[in-house]
Design an enzyme around this catalytic site. Structure first.
Site, PDB file in Angstrom:
ATOM      1  N   TYR A  79       4.083 -10.864  -8.519  1.00  0.00           N
ATOM      2  CA  TYR A  79       2.653 -10.821  -8.231  1.00  0.00           C
ATOM      3  C   TYR A  79       1.860 -10.848  -9.531  1.00  0.00           C
ATOM      4  O   TYR A  79       2.352 -10.431 -10.580  1.00  0.00           O
ATOM      5  CB  TYR A  79       2.285  -9.525  -7.479  1.00  0.00           C
ATOM      6  CG  TYR A  79       2.605  -9.528  -6.011  1.00  0.00           C
ATOM      7  CD1 TYR A  79       3.892  -9.762  -5.538  1.00  0.00           C
ATOM      8  CD2 TYR A  79       1.619  -9.279  -5.076  1.00  0.00           C
ATOM      9  CE1 TYR A  79       4.173  -9.744  -4.173  1.00  0.00           C
ATOM     10  CE2 TYR A  79       1.888  -9.257  -3.716  1.00  0.00           C
ATOM     11  CZ  TYR A  79       3.172  -9.492  -3.277  1.00  0.00           C
ATOM     12  OH  TYR A  79       3.438  -9.469  -1.928  1.00  0.00           O
TER      13      TYR A  79
ATOM     14  N   GLU B  64      -6.748  -5.807   3.661  1.00  0.00           N
ATOM     15  CA  GLU B  64      -7.084  -7.235   3.680  1.00  0.00           C
ATOM     16  C   GLU B  64      -7.628  -7.650   5.047  1.00  0.00           C
ATOM     17  O   GLU B  64      -7.366  -6.966   6.047  1.00  0.00           O
ATOM     18  CB  GLU B  64      -5.828  -8.067   3.403  1.00  0.00           C
ATOM     19  CG  GLU B  64      -5.206  -7.816   2.071  1.00  0.00           C
ATOM     20  CD  GLU B  64      -3.907  -8.576   1.878  1.00  0.00           C
ATOM     21  OE1 GLU B  64      -3.379  -9.182   2.845  1.00  0.00           O
ATOM     22  OE2 GLU B  64      -3.406  -8.555   0.739  1.00  0.00           O
TER      23      GLU B  64
END
Length: 169
Positions: free
Chosen positions: A24, A69
């Protein structure tokens, strides 16, 4: 330089690899916003800008970043930049675990699709991924640097950043 306080953490740009191999990239854009790219793993290829987040200092040199999210995925990251480590827990809704391809895109252009998928598919049980990660790149790029996460991930991007071939100054 040791990162001790929140004002030193803000503007930080990281690349890290979880113990499970997922890579990431993460940019602490300002006191309540993060941008990120996912280079490999279940949702490799996904990237997001201007995600609202809660960013706090837990103690000297340790910072927590949490958010939810539009997919319904919850994330909690504990950064220990001076040790080049972090611990993350990602709470993927069942639908993201079963249909990750829906999320592998520039999320900002597809918020309605994320919301529609969140309603259309099952949320539970959540797929929980708790992992430690090694930070393989760290640089303070300054606050609100729109150049840091400004394009989709490509196969050599993380390495290009680590080697200095790609910079954001």
């Amino acid at each position: 330089m040791q990162v001790k306080d929140l004002d030193q953490f803000l503007g930080s740009h990281f690349i890290y690899t979880y113990a499970n191999g997922w890579e990431y990239e993460f940019y602490v854009k300002n006191e309540n916003t993060v941008d990120y790219r996912i280079h490999s793993g279940m949702v490799g290829g996904r990237w997001v800008r201007d995600q609202k987040a809660d960013i706090v200092k837990l103690t000297d040199g340790v910072f927590k970043v949490t958010w939810t999210e539009p997919t319904g995925t919850d994330v909690a990251l504990d950064f220990m930049p001076n040790e080049k480590r972090l611990h993350g827990v990602i709470f993927f809704p069942k639908w993201v675990h079963e249909h990750p391809e829906i999320t592998v895109r520039y999320q900002n252009d597809f918020i309605p699709l994320m919301e529609e998928s969140r309603e259309k598919y099952e949320t539970y049980p959540k797929y929980v991924v708790p992992e430690f990660a090694d930070i393989t790149f760290m640089k303070n790029e300054g606050i609100n640097n729109e150049k840091v996460i400004s394009e989709a991930p490509y196969p050599s991007l993380a390495e290009d950043i680590r080697t200095g071939k790609k910079s954001f100054s």
